[in-house]
Scaffold this active site. Sequence first.
Site, PDB file in Angstrom:
ATOM      1  N   PRO A  81       0.912  -1.170   0.085  1.00  0.00           N
ATOM      2  CA  PRO A  81      -0.004  -0.110  -0.005  1.00  0.00           C
ATOM      3  C   PRO A  81       0.720   1.383   0.199  1.00  0.00           C
ATOM      4  O   PRO A  81       0.962   2.095   0.894  1.00  0.00           O
ATOM      5  CB  PRO A  81      -0.973  -0.337   1.113  1.00  0.00           C
ATOM      6  CG  PRO A  81       0.171  -0.821   2.254  1.00  0.00           C
ATOM      7  CD  PRO A  81       0.880  -1.995   1.419  1.00  0.00           C
ATOM      8  N   CYS A  82       1.311   1.873  -1.091  1.00  0.00           N
ATOM      9  CA  CYS A  82       2.228   2.763  -1.212  1.00  0.00           C
ATOM     10  C   CYS A  82       1.458   3.920  -0.961  1.00  0.00           C
ATOM     11  O   CYS A  82       1.904   4.995  -0.782  1.00  0.00           O
ATOM     12  CB  CYS A  82       3.070   2.928  -2.553  1.00  0.00           C
ATOM     13  SG  CYS A  82       1.948   2.653  -4.331  1.00  0.00           S
TER      14      CYS A  82
END
Length: 196
Positions: free
Chosen positions: A164-165
């Site tokens: 989850p950047c």
Amino acid sequence: MSVTCVSYAAEGWGVGEVWHEGARLVWHELPRPREAAPSLGTRARARGRARETPTQGGVVDPPPSRTTVPAKRARGRDGSAPEVERLVHRFRAYFEGEAVLFTEVAIDEEGWTAFQRDVVSAMRRVPYGEVVSYSDLARLAGHPRAQRAAGTVCARNRFPLVVPCHRIVSADGLGSYPGLGPDYKRRMLALEGVTL
């Protein structure tokens, strides 16, 4: 085993793609609206210009295709394993606003350095609905002085949502989101109850 692609639609978001090898994720394209066919005038203006592929990685890191996957692994149809169908269902649920976790999804780590693995592992531990800065990410990865390098790992992420950047932000605000832009990142964070 061969690499295959499954497309999925997320209402209000567009169409995404999941590239997988069995149950292992090789690439994930976040949903984006399908663009209407350009007018003749648009085509004429675009003639001769370089064009990025419609991927988060763009020209530098395009998704797997028959040209980037060795011939013995490429397959031209959209076959999928039951695990991938469940993953696609979970991606859709996320974009409908459900709190979905992807921590157990196997991803392709071939060719990664130890540093990249550390950063990706730290990113995957950032909880749904929370954000950390690039400096915090570097510290969580065990490399407290490597915030820029950690940002580079985020920018080259092939597995958005699973890694989850979008939960990694700059110290003074939202930060960038290569390929899809800050408005898309802001919208994803809003799904998780985060406003910046």
